[in-house]
Design an enzyme around this catalytic site. Sequence first.
Site, mmCIF file in Angstrom:
data_model
loop_
_atom_site.group_PDB
_atom_site.id
_atom_site.type_symbol
_atom_site.label_atom_id
_atom_site.label_comp_id
_atom_site.label_asym_id
_atom_site.label_seq_id
_atom_site.Cartn_x
_atom_site.Cartn_y
_atom_site.Cartn_z
ATOM 1 N N ASP A 35 0.849 -1.191 0.000
ATOM 2 C CA ASP A 35 0.000 0.000 0.000
ATOM 3 C C ASP A 35 0.887 1.244 0.000
ATOM 4 O O ASP A 35 1.893 1.307 0.714
ATOM 5 C CB ASP A 35 -0.921 -0.001 1.230
ATOM 6 C CG ASP A 35 -2.068 0.974 1.084
ATOM 7 O OD1 ASP A 35 -3.221 0.517 0.968
ATOM 8 O OD2 ASP A 35 -1.811 2.207 1.077
ATOM 9 N N ILE A 36 0.489 2.229 -0.794
ATOM 10 C CA ILE A 36 1.301 3.444 -0.923
ATOM 11 C C ILE A 36 1.282 4.284 0.363
ATOM 12 O O ILE A 36 2.207 5.059 0.613
ATOM 13 C CB ILE A 36 0.835 4.255 -2.159
ATOM 14 C CG1 ILE A 36 1.942 5.149 -2.676
ATOM 15 C CG2 ILE A 36 -0.440 5.022 -1.888
ATOM 16 C CD1 ILE A 36 1.679 5.702 -4.075
ATOM 17 N N ASN A 95 -12.736 -3.371 2.509
ATOM 18 C CA ASN A 95 -13.735 -2.311 2.464
ATOM 19 C C ASN A 95 -14.600 -2.473 1.214
ATOM 20 O O ASN A 95 -14.063 -2.680 0.120
ATOM 21 C CB ASN A 95 -13.043 -0.943 2.442
ATOM 22 C CG ASN A 95 -12.193 -0.711 3.677
ATOM 23 O OD1 ASN A 95 -12.554 -1.129 4.770
ATOM 24 N ND2 ASN A 95 -11.053 -0.055 3.501
ATOM 25 N N GLU A 103 -12.428 3.095 -1.337
ATOM 26 C CA GLU A 103 -12.010 4.244 -2.153
ATOM 27 C C GLU A 103 -11.631 3.815 -3.561
ATOM 28 O O GLU A 103 -11.905 4.539 -4.520
ATOM 29 C CB GLU A 103 -10.827 4.952 -1.483
ATOM 30 C CG GLU A 103 -11.256 5.666 -0.203
ATOM 31 C CD GLU A 103 -10.108 6.327 0.532
ATOM 32 O OE1 GLU A 103 -8.954 6.255 0.063
ATOM 33 O OE2 GLU A 103 -10.380 6.909 1.589
ATOM 34 N N VAL A 104 -10.976 2.684 -3.707
ATOM 35 C CA VAL A 104 -10.588 2.186 -5.031
ATOM 36 C C VAL A 104 -11.527 1.038 -5.398
ATOM 37 O O VAL A 104 -11.595 0.028 -4.674
ATOM 38 C CB VAL A 104 -9.123 1.710 -5.048
ATOM 39 C CG1 VAL A 104 -8.773 1.137 -6.418
ATOM 40 C CG2 VAL A 104 -8.182 2.861 -4.699
ATOM 41 N N HIS A 108 -10.052 -5.492 -3.477
ATOM 42 C CA HIS A 108 -8.738 -5.658 -2.859
ATOM 43 C C HIS A 108 -8.898 -5.986 -1.391
ATOM 44 O O HIS A 108 -9.819 -5.521 -0.725
ATOM 45 C CB HIS A 108 -7.867 -4.404 -3.030
ATOM 46 C CG HIS A 108 -8.496 -3.158 -2.509
ATOM 47 N ND1 HIS A 108 -9.454 -2.463 -3.204
ATOM 48 C CD2 HIS A 108 -8.316 -2.472 -1.350
ATOM 49 C CE1 HIS A 108 -9.833 -1.408 -2.509
ATOM 50 N NE2 HIS A 108 -9.158 -1.391 -1.372
ATOM 51 N N HIS A 110 -6.821 -5.760 2.159
ATOM 52 C CA HIS A 110 -5.665 -5.220 2.892
ATOM 53 C C HIS A 110 -5.169 -6.302 3.848
ATOM 54 O O HIS A 110 -5.970 -6.898 4.574
ATOM 55 C CB HIS A 110 -6.068 -4.028 3.762
ATOM 56 C CG HIS A 110 -6.603 -2.836 3.040
ATOM 57 N ND1 HIS A 110 -5.909 -1.658 2.932
ATOM 58 C CD2 HIS A 110 -7.789 -2.621 2.410
ATOM 59 C CE1 HIS A 110 -6.637 -0.766 2.276
ATOM 60 N NE2 HIS A 110 -7.794 -1.318 1.957
HETATM 61 P P1 5GP Z 1 -9.790 1.292 0.198
HETATM 62 O O1 5GP Z 1 -10.204 2.430 1.088
HETATM 63 O O2 5GP Z 1 -10.384 1.383 -1.188
HETATM 64 O O3 5GP Z 1 -9.994 -0.053 0.834
HETATM 65 O O4 5GP Z 1 -8.223 1.423 0.102
HETATM 66 C C1 5GP Z 1 -7.506 1.738 -1.041
HETATM 67 C C2 5GP Z 1 -6.042 1.663 -0.675
HETATM 68 O O5 5GP Z 1 -5.290 1.756 -1.864
HETATM 69 C C3 5GP Z 1 -5.565 2.789 0.248
HETATM 70 O O6 5GP Z 1 -5.022 2.226 1.437
HETATM 71 C C4 5GP Z 1 -4.522 3.533 -0.575
HETATM 72 O O7 5GP Z 1 -3.417 3.957 0.169
HETATM 73 C C5 5GP Z 1 -4.130 2.503 -1.628
HETATM 74 N N1 5GP Z 1 -3.743 3.081 -2.908
HETATM 75 C C6 5GP Z 1 -4.458 3.978 -3.632
HETATM 76 N N2 5GP Z 1 -3.808 4.305 -4.764
HETATM 77 C C7 5GP Z 1 -2.661 3.578 -4.753
HETATM 78 C C8 5GP Z 1 -1.559 3.480 -5.682
HETATM 79 O O8 5GP Z 1 -1.512 4.123 -6.722
HETATM 80 N N3 5GP Z 1 -0.561 2.626 -5.338
HETATM 81 C C9 5GP Z 1 -0.581 1.884 -4.186
HETATM 82 N N4 5GP Z 1 0.444 1.080 -3.953
HETATM 83 N N5 5GP Z 1 -1.603 1.970 -3.296
HETATM 84 C C10 5GP Z 1 -2.620 2.789 -3.592
#
Ligand code: 5GP
Length: 121
Positions: A35-36, A95, A103-104, A108, A110
């Site tokens: 994760d970034i 999520n 958010e994405v 996925h 975590h």
């Molecule tokens: P969500 O809230 O959708 O479960 O989490 C999305 C996760 O993707 C976040 O923890 C965010 O830091 C990670 N993320 C978003 N964009 C990127 C990216 O371009 N590269 C990487 N490695 N992680 C990302």
Amino acid sequence: MSAQHDPNCVFCKIVAGQIPSRKVYEDEDLFVFHDIHPWAPVHFLMVPKVHIPSMAQVGPEHERLMGRLLTLAPKLALEQGCNPYPEGGFRIVCNTGQEGGQEVHHLHVHVIGGPRPWAKG
Ligand code: 5GP
Ligand code: ZN
């Protein structure tokens, strides 16, 4: 890209190598990367290579894929530095949807762990 991918999806672009990532693992079905914005010493994301928007779209045709993803998680968690169960361990978070904090919109999981304190959770 085929219909199995979304050209506007950031994780499809990571899977395709169009956006750089720190890769943890890859096979024909799965892609795993750090994760970034990590919350903890270990924080990686496990994604199917095909574009599935979220857990809400998972069906019987995905049983093998999701089984493989979840059974791979503990092995990668240890390899990435999570301490062994039961003193160590890890957290698996998925999520889903707006109210689930997603958010994405590419499915996925975590995997988060390592010594505390963590930035979140
Ligand atoms: P969500 O809230 O959708 O479960 O989490 C999305 C996760 O993707 C976040 O923890 C965010 O830091 C990670 N993320 C978003 N964009 C990127 C990216 O371009 N590269 C990487 N490695 N992680 C990302
Ligand atoms: Zn995608």
